[in-house]
Design an enzyme around this catalytic site. Structure first.
Site, PDB file in Angstrom:
ATOM      1  N   TRP A  75     -20.091  -2.095  13.105  1.00 29.48           N
ATOM      2  CA  TRP A  75     -20.286  -2.092  11.651  1.00 29.48           C
ATOM      3  C   TRP A  75     -21.678  -1.519  11.458  1.00 29.48           C
ATOM      4  O   TRP A  75     -22.674  -2.149  11.830  1.00 29.48           O
ATOM      5  CB  TRP A  75     -20.193  -3.509  11.089  1.00 29.48           C
ATOM      6  N   GLU A 487     -12.154  -6.839  -3.026  1.00 31.07           N
ATOM      7  CA  GLU A 487     -12.356  -6.435  -1.636  1.00 31.07           C
ATOM      8  C   GLU A 487     -11.126  -5.789  -1.022  1.00 31.07           C
ATOM      9  O   GLU A 487     -11.263  -4.980  -0.110  1.00 31.07           O
ATOM     10  CB  GLU A 487     -12.878  -7.594  -0.773  1.00 31.07           C
TER      11      GLU A 487
HETATM   12  C1  F6R Z   1     -14.219 -12.792   1.514  1.00 31.59           C
HETATM   13  C2  F6R Z   1     -14.905 -13.288   2.682  1.00 31.59           C
HETATM   14  C3  F6R Z   1     -16.390 -13.418   2.640  1.00 31.59           C
HETATM   15  C4  F6R Z   1     -16.871 -14.636   3.448  1.00 31.59           C
HETATM   16  C5  F6R Z   1     -18.393 -14.655   3.506  1.00 31.59           C
HETATM   17  C6  F6R Z   1     -18.917 -15.866   4.269  1.00 31.59           C
HETATM   18  O1  F6R Z   1     -12.848 -12.752   1.696  1.00 31.59           O
HETATM   19  O2  F6R Z   1     -14.310 -13.560   3.691  1.00 31.59           O
HETATM   20  O3  F6R Z   1     -16.857 -13.477   1.324  1.00 31.59           O
HETATM   21  O4  F6R Z   1     -16.381 -15.797   2.868  1.00 31.59           O
HETATM   22  O5  F6R Z   1     -18.857 -13.490   4.136  1.00 31.59           O
HETATM   23  O6  F6R Z   1     -18.465 -15.881   5.579  1.00 31.59           O
HETATM   24  P1  F6R Z   1     -18.526 -17.192   6.464  1.00 31.59           P
HETATM   25  O7  F6R Z   1     -17.601 -18.193   5.857  1.00 31.59           O
HETATM   26  O8  F6R Z   1     -18.113 -16.775   7.838  1.00 31.59           O
HETATM   27  O9  F6R Z   1     -19.948 -17.677   6.415  1.00 31.59           O
END
Ligand code: F6R
Length: 605
Positions: A75, A487
């Protein structure tokens, strides 16, 4: 944010490395590359390509046999998503290869210094400085790659997981981590290193955790973990509970659809054994007496789970709750102390914004009770207590089942706080628990009705915008519906508190604008207020898709969900919202599991 895998052992390394990359591709898909140590002392074999892993795979027709190798799926942060910026990066002899996840903040000064020393750079990445530095350091340490890695890590600023391989010792891979994930997979005559366990669960369920600033040195037979001073550290072993099949599509067209259908089980698994109270294994590390405030910190979808948590905790446990976007929190230097309970919510347990916000609160003395889906990740490791969610591996970039289990975790914490503080009657408590236990079955019922919703969604395929309205816990649900649509469908979408419309956003409504109304429980005061808000937008030309437990007269399309406790409604109402986003992405020809510009675990700020 970049997936990393390393293999050393008896098998042909290409197979586990490529399989690992397939499972880690959700972390980034700007480019992919592999380096294999084929012949001792000869340059490494390397192949890398911009774009998805498929582009790399298409080139892998004549790959030499090797028993160790490293692979990377990127990425992009520093340097565009091109072939030359793809990892692995090589030293000038082509014998040392390095892959990296994270950001090296002092790469410019390192590069200037290295160029002065005669190193020739061939990419625009921050990573390449590290491979040249490592090359020099390895020479200084008489070819000891682990000693070189320790020295180099001490010089680096930023966040990183690094894996390096040198052709002079083909069976050896050395890794290191700071603020970025790296786990060790312990096999029989073979060992693995990866960003997360999904890369190797098909091979072994035995894993080792790695702490901050630790260096791991593996061969097929041996694993040594040291700190940066070179002291050998005890190994923290754990068994992976996830099943290998959980990381497969299992007949579904996309991981996201599979994960939507896994939600009844994920919710049931997260509830099992916990509704009678959180056991002391979970809560032993944290004293909840005397707290005066709760602060929830999270990003994106997890932030929306936190917003729902606020409604439940404030109402059931009678304590004030702030929900903070992790990326904003610490830079504001908010007031927080030992009487504050901080709840970081994170599926991955590695989100840099959440981790940094949590560390800030911790440095001020706050008590940390994390909600996380990933065993052994950084956020739970640095917390006083953890409530794990049992969503299993979530591969699709857009979060679905992890979100539902985060909601469950918030309800469980709210109930626990209410018990500690004595704020709910037994009857109220039991009523909530009964409703919680019914949720998996009710999600099943919602899933049985999604086919017509998919058909309906396709009708709005060409809409330029879609709005989502909600009140009370329906408001965070509306925000989540809008985020999912943005998204996945790359479509303008906004979620609003329905009462706010008249203060500005109602100007967005035009003839034919699709508006999704997340209705509060039928018969409640808010259901009436929301019905009026729906009338207001309908009168201005909106097409209303209502989601609720009773028919709404003004709805053009009605999605019925089963009735539940009013605070638990998002667990049911979000499911159709996920389906709308999924179907819209399919209808618009988008990549559902790997939407553009995104990556799953966001380990940069
Ligand atoms: C949207 C999504 C992101 C995550 C965010 C936090 O579908 O998946 O908005 O929720 O990047 O990620 P975590 O929960 O891994 O800290």
């Amino acid at each position: 944010m970049c997936g990393i895998v390393g293999y050393t052992g008896k098998a042909t390394a290409l197979t586990p490395v490529l399989e690992g990359l397939r499972r880690l591709e959700y972390r980034g898909y700007d480019s992919a590359g592999i380096a294999l140590a084929v012949t001792k002392g000869e340059p490494l074999w390397i192949e890398k390509r911009a774009g998805k892993l498929g582009n790399l795979e298409a080139t892998l027709t004549r790959v030499p046999d090797a028993h160790s190798g490293i692979g990377h799926t990127r990425w992009a942060t520093h340097g565009g998503p091109t072939d030359r910026n793809a990892h692995p990066h090589l030293d000038n002899e082509g014998k040392l290869a390095l892959i990296h996840n994270g950001i090296i903040e002092n790469y410019v000064e390192l590069r200037e210094e290295l160029e002065k020393r005669g190193h020739i750079f061939s990419s625009d990445t921050d990573t390449e400085s590290v491979v040249h530095l490592l090359s020099d350091s390895r020479k200084k340490h008489n070819g000891d790659l682990a000693a070189a890695m320790r020295e180099v890590c001490a010089e680096l600023r930023g966040s990183f997981t690094l894996l390096a391989i040198h052709s002079d010792e083909p069976g050896r891979i050395v890794g290191a981590r700071r603020n970025s994930p790296l786990v060790v997979g312990v096999g029989d005559g073979e060992n693995f290193l990866a960003s997360d366990v999904s890369a190797f669960i098909a091979y072994t369920k035995n894993a080792l955790e790695l702490g901050q600033d630790e260096v791991v040195d593996i061969t097929a037979e041996k694993i040594v973990i040291t700190n940066l001073a070179g002291d050998v550290l005890p190994q923290k072993a754990y068994e992976i509970s996830w099943d290998a099949s959980a990381a497969e599509r299992g007949g579904f067209e996309h991981f996201m659809l599979k994960e939507i259908y896994e939600q009844p089980k994920a919710v049931a698994d997260t509830l099992i054994g916990r509704t009678a109270g959180l056991d002391s294994e979970i809560t032993a590390g944290i004293n909840l007496e005397g707290i005066t405030k709760v602060v929830i910190i999270a990003c994106g979808t997890a932030f929306h789970a936190g917003l729902v948590g606020k409604y439940a905790i404030e109402n059931w446990a009678n304590i004030s709750v702030d929900v903070e976007l992790a990326s904003e929190y610490r830079y504001r230097e908010p007031s927080v102390d030992g009487t504050t309970l901080v709840i970081p919510i994170s599926q991955s347990g590695e989100t840099m914004d959440t981790l940094m916000a949590m560390r800030y609160a911790r440095s001020k003395g706050a008590r940390i009770f994390a909600v996380c889906n990933t065993n052994g990740s950084t956020i739970p490791r640095e917390s006083d207590a953890v409530l794990y969610t049992y969503a299993g591996p979530e591969i699709a970039v857009a979060s679905t089942k992890a979100f539902l289990t985060q909601l469950i975790a918030m309800y469980l914490i709210a109930l626990h706080l209410a018990t500690v503080r004595g704020t709910l009657t037994q009857k109220e408590h039991d009523e909530i628990v009964t409703h919680l236990a019914e949720l998996p079955g009710k999600i099943e019922q919602v899933l049985e009705t999604v086919e017509p919703l998919r058909e309906l969604t396709r009708k709005f395929k060409s809409a330029s915008s879609m709005l989502f309205l909600g009140r009370h816990v329906g408001f965070p649900a509306a925000l989540e519906g809008a985020l999912k649509l943005k998204e996945l469908a790359y479509m303008h979408a906004e979620g609003f508190a329905a009462g706010e419309l008249k203060h500005g956003p109602i100007a967005l409504i035009d003839q034919g604008t699709p508006v999704v109304a997340v209705m509060p429980a039928a018969g409640s005061l808010l259901a009436e207020k929301m019905a009026s808000n729906v009338q207001e937008v309908k009168a201005r030309g909106a097409v209303i898709i209502a989601i609720g437990d009773a028919d709404l007269a003004s709805a053009d399309h009605m999605i019925r969900i089963p009735a539940t406790h009013p605070f638990l409604e998002p667990v049911l109402s979000v499911v159709p919202l996920q389906v709308i986003a999924y179907e819209m992405a399919v209808a618009r020809g988008n990549d559902v599991d790997q939407p553009r510009n995104l990556a799953k675990s966001v380990t940069v700020e």
